[in-house]
Scaffold this active site. Structure first.
Site, PDB file in Angstrom:
ATOM      1  N   ALA A  65       0.786  -1.336  -0.046  1.00 39.48           N
ATOM      2  CA  ALA A  65       0.073   0.147   0.045  1.00 39.48           C
ATOM      3  C   ALA A  65       0.870   1.178  -0.004  1.00 39.48           C
ATOM      4  CB  ALA A  65      -0.877   0.027   1.314  1.00 39.48           C
ATOM      5  N   GLY A 108       0.772  -5.238   0.784  1.00 38.46           N
ATOM      6  CA  GLY A 108      -0.367  -5.282  -0.049  1.00 38.46           C
ATOM      7  C   GLY A 108      -0.088  -5.818  -1.469  1.00 38.46           C
ATOM      8  N   GLU A 111      -0.365  -9.328  -0.804  1.00 40.88           N
ATOM      9  CA  GLU A 111      -1.779  -9.730  -0.733  1.00 40.88           C
ATOM     10  C   GLU A 111      -2.614  -9.620  -1.830  1.00 40.88           C
ATOM     11  OE1 GLU A 111      -1.973  -6.443   2.451  1.00 40.88           O
ATOM     12  OE2 GLU A 111      -2.681  -7.812   3.921  1.00 40.88           O
TER      13      GLU A 111
HETATM   14  N1  CAA Z   1       4.565   3.184  -0.474  1.00 43.56           N
HETATM   15  C1  CAA Z   1       4.877   4.479  -1.116  1.00 43.56           C
HETATM   16  N2  CAA Z   1       6.124   4.615  -1.658  1.00 43.56           N
HETATM   17  C2  CAA Z   1       6.925   3.747  -2.058  1.00 43.56           C
HETATM   18  C3  CAA Z   1       6.452   2.380  -1.575  1.00 43.56           C
HETATM   19  C4  CAA Z   1       5.250   2.235  -0.644  1.00 43.56           C
HETATM   20  N3  CAA Z   1       4.744   1.077  -0.360  1.00 43.56           N
HETATM   21  N4  CAA Z   1       7.549   1.454  -1.816  1.00 43.56           N
HETATM   22  C5  CAA Z   1       8.422   1.993  -2.521  1.00 43.56           C
HETATM   23  N5  CAA Z   1       8.004   3.456  -2.622  1.00 43.56           N
HETATM   24  C6  CAA Z   1       8.732   4.315  -3.362  1.00 43.56           C
HETATM   25  C7  CAA Z   1       9.707   4.794  -2.475  1.00 43.56           C
HETATM   26  O1  CAA Z   1       9.374   6.043  -1.478  1.00 43.56           O
HETATM   27  C8  CAA Z   1      10.777   5.814  -3.438  1.00 43.56           C
HETATM   28  O2  CAA Z   1      10.146   6.902  -3.882  1.00 43.56           O
HETATM   29  P1  CAA Z   1      11.310   8.238  -4.046  1.00 43.56           P
HETATM   30  O3  CAA Z   1      11.862   7.898  -5.231  1.00 43.56           O
HETATM   31  O4  CAA Z   1      10.220   9.432  -4.254  1.00 43.56           O
HETATM   32  O5  CAA Z   1      11.985   8.281  -2.820  1.00 43.56           O
HETATM   33  C9  CAA Z   1      10.584   4.678  -4.762  1.00 43.56           C
HETATM   34  O6  CAA Z   1       9.430   4.057  -4.490  1.00 43.56           O
HETATM   35  C10 CAA Z   1      11.666   3.711  -4.843  1.00 43.56           C
HETATM   36  O7  CAA Z   1      11.988   2.963  -3.570  1.00 43.56           O
HETATM   37  P2  CAA Z   1      13.217   2.715  -3.014  1.00 43.56           P
HETATM   38  O8  CAA Z   1      14.389   3.899  -3.082  1.00 43.56           O
HETATM   39  O9  CAA Z   1      12.790   2.707  -1.455  1.00 43.56           O
HETATM   40  O10 CAA Z   1      13.723   1.603  -3.629  1.00 43.56           O
HETATM   41  P3  CAA Z   1      14.851   0.492  -3.020  1.00 43.56           P
HETATM   42  O11 CAA Z   1      15.191  -0.354  -4.376  1.00 43.56           O
HETATM   43  O12 CAA Z   1      15.790   1.040  -2.091  1.00 43.56           O
HETATM   44  O13 CAA Z   1      13.843  -0.170  -1.916  1.00 43.56           O
HETATM   45  C11 CAA Z   1      11.716  -1.437  -1.303  1.00 43.56           C
HETATM   46  C12 CAA Z   1      12.699  -0.952  -2.572  1.00 43.56           C
HETATM   47  C13 CAA Z   1      12.508  -2.611  -0.565  1.00 43.56           C
HETATM   48  C14 CAA Z   1      10.433  -2.182  -1.979  1.00 43.56           C
HETATM   49  C15 CAA Z   1      11.231  -0.341  -0.374  1.00 43.56           C
HETATM   50  O14 CAA Z   1      11.001   0.774  -1.152  1.00 43.56           O
HETATM   51  C16 CAA Z   1      10.403  -0.764   0.715  1.00 43.56           C
HETATM   52  O15 CAA Z   1      10.671  -1.077   1.679  1.00 43.56           O
HETATM   53  N6  CAA Z   1       9.039  -0.080   0.444  1.00 43.56           N
HETATM   54  C17 CAA Z   1       8.071  -0.298   1.300  1.00 43.56           C
HETATM   55  C18 CAA Z   1       7.591  -1.839   1.517  1.00 43.56           C
HETATM   56  C19 CAA Z   1       6.446  -1.735   2.618  1.00 43.56           C
HETATM   57  O16 CAA Z   1       6.657  -1.457   3.822  1.00 43.56           O
HETATM   58  N7  CAA Z   1       5.378  -2.338   2.206  1.00 43.56           N
HETATM   59  C20 CAA Z   1       4.142  -2.272   3.145  1.00 43.56           C
HETATM   60  C21 CAA Z   1       3.033  -1.122   2.915  1.00 43.56           C
HETATM   61  S1  CAA Z   1       1.881  -1.389   4.070  1.00 43.56           S
HETATM   62  C22 CAA Z   1       0.516  -2.167   3.273  1.00 43.56           C
HETATM   63  O17 CAA Z   1       0.755  -2.643   2.208  1.00 43.56           O
HETATM   64  C23 CAA Z   1      -0.635  -2.440   4.136  1.00 43.56           C
HETATM   65  C24 CAA Z   1      -1.384  -3.482   3.584  1.00 43.56           C
HETATM   66  O18 CAA Z   1      -1.649  -4.478   4.135  1.00 43.56           O
HETATM   67  C25 CAA Z   1      -2.643  -3.097   2.734  1.00 43.56           C
END
Ligand code: CAA
Length: 257
Positions: A65, A108, A111
């Site tokens: 998400a 998500g 999911e």
């Molecule tokens: N939401 C919003 N933006 C996200 C995102 C997310 N879940 N995942 C990645 N992005 C964005 C980053 O913020 C970044 O944006 P900017 O360039 O503007 O900074 C861009 O995508 C690229 O990401 P990274 O620079 O972080 O890339 P990376 O290769 O270093 O890492 C990653 C990749 C491991 C996927 C890392 O981005 C990450 O950990 N993302 C979040 C994962 C997460 O916590 N997901 C759970 C969300 S909550 C949920 O899903 C609830 C539910 O059950 C419905």
């Protein structure tokens, strides 16, 4: 219909939906989730489509998400907005949906993949529920579907301690159907979808419904319903055609009724 965050196309009798927000790792904001569900529902209603594939890009199926969209929301706003309620629309899709997953399938994203009926994973696929690292829990089926798929011990480790499953581990634990090289992932999913789309359409829909009932009903009720659904299929032309074709040693010509 035109969409901003998903691409749609048809390949024969298969509807393909590609999540297309690559700069944000296909983070699932409200609009993307709405568009994904709209696209799947449109294919579900289309008589020319027999199965669907959902995919992302090589780096990310979806990284969960959209954290930026959610971070400042209040409880009331989250409930009014009901992002994860939108994910639930997938449960009403009657035709088979296959996820083709490369790279990150997190939160998500995992999911959504688990809401599909089958998962074809690339060797680079990574499955995790990292919500605990941002102070929440999975909200779109993670605690339930993951536990049913991989069992309690692994689900606990993934959800409480952010354990990431490699594609091979996901295969070993029963989360995915097969693991293929990155460049073959989409083709394998499309091939599987195409094969299923060529089968008796009503029977495919009923079979999907009944497999999902295995998670909803007790055994006796489920067996009774299965038996009735089996009998009901004798009211279809496809049952007559399928059995006749077997006896006549030819390929059946399905009518979808
Ligand atoms: N939401 C919003 N933006 C996200 C995102 C997310 N879940 N995942 C990645 N992005 C964005 C980053 O913020 C970044 O944006 P900017 O360039 O503007 O900074 C861009 O995508 C690229 O990401 P990274 O620079 O972080 O890339 P990376 O290769 O270093 O890492 C990653 C990749 C491991 C996927 C890392 O981005 C990450 O950990 N993302 C979040 C994962 C997460 O916590 N997901 C759970 C969300 S909550 C949920 O899903 C609830 C539910 O059950 C419905």
């Amino acid at each position: 219909m035109s969409y901003e965050f998903v691409l749609t196309e048809t390949r024969g009798r298969v509807g393909l939906v590609t999540l297309n927000r690559p700069k944000a790792m296909n983070a699932l904001n409200n609009q993307l989730v709405r568009e994904l569900m709209d696209a799947l529902e449109a294919f579900d209603k289309d008589d020319n489509i027999g199965a669907m594939v959902v995919t992302g890009n090589e780096k990310a199926f979806a990284a969960g998400a959209d954290i930026k969209e959610m971070s400042d929301k209040s409880l009331q706003q989250m409930m009014d907005n009901d992002l994860v309620g939108g994910f639930g629309r997938m449960m009403k899709i009657r035709k088979p949906v296959i996820a083709a997953v490369s790279g990150y399938a997190l939160g998500g994203g995992c999911e959504v993949a688990m809401s599909c009926d089958m998962i074809v994973a690339s060797e680079t696929a990574k499955f995790a529920q990292p919500e605990i690292t941002i102070g929440v829990i999975p909200g779109a089926g993670g605690t339930q579907r993951l536990t049913r798929a991989v069992g309690k011990a692994i689900a606990m480790e993934m959800i409480l301690n952010n354990r990431t499953l490699s594609a091979q581990e996901a295969l070993q634990f029963g989360l995915v159907n097969r693991v293929v090289p990155v460049e073959r992932t989409l083709d394998e999913a499309l091939k599987l979808a195409d094969e299923i789309a060529s089968r008796a359409p009503v029977a495919v829909r009923v079979a999907k419904k009944m497999i999902n009932q295995a998670y909803e009903l007790g055994l006796t009720d489920a067996l009774n319903q299965e038996r009735q659904e089996f009998y009901d299929l004798f009211a279809t032309e496809d049952q007559k055609e399928g059995m006749k074709a077997f006896i006549e040693k030819r390929k059946p010509d399905w009518k979808g009724k």
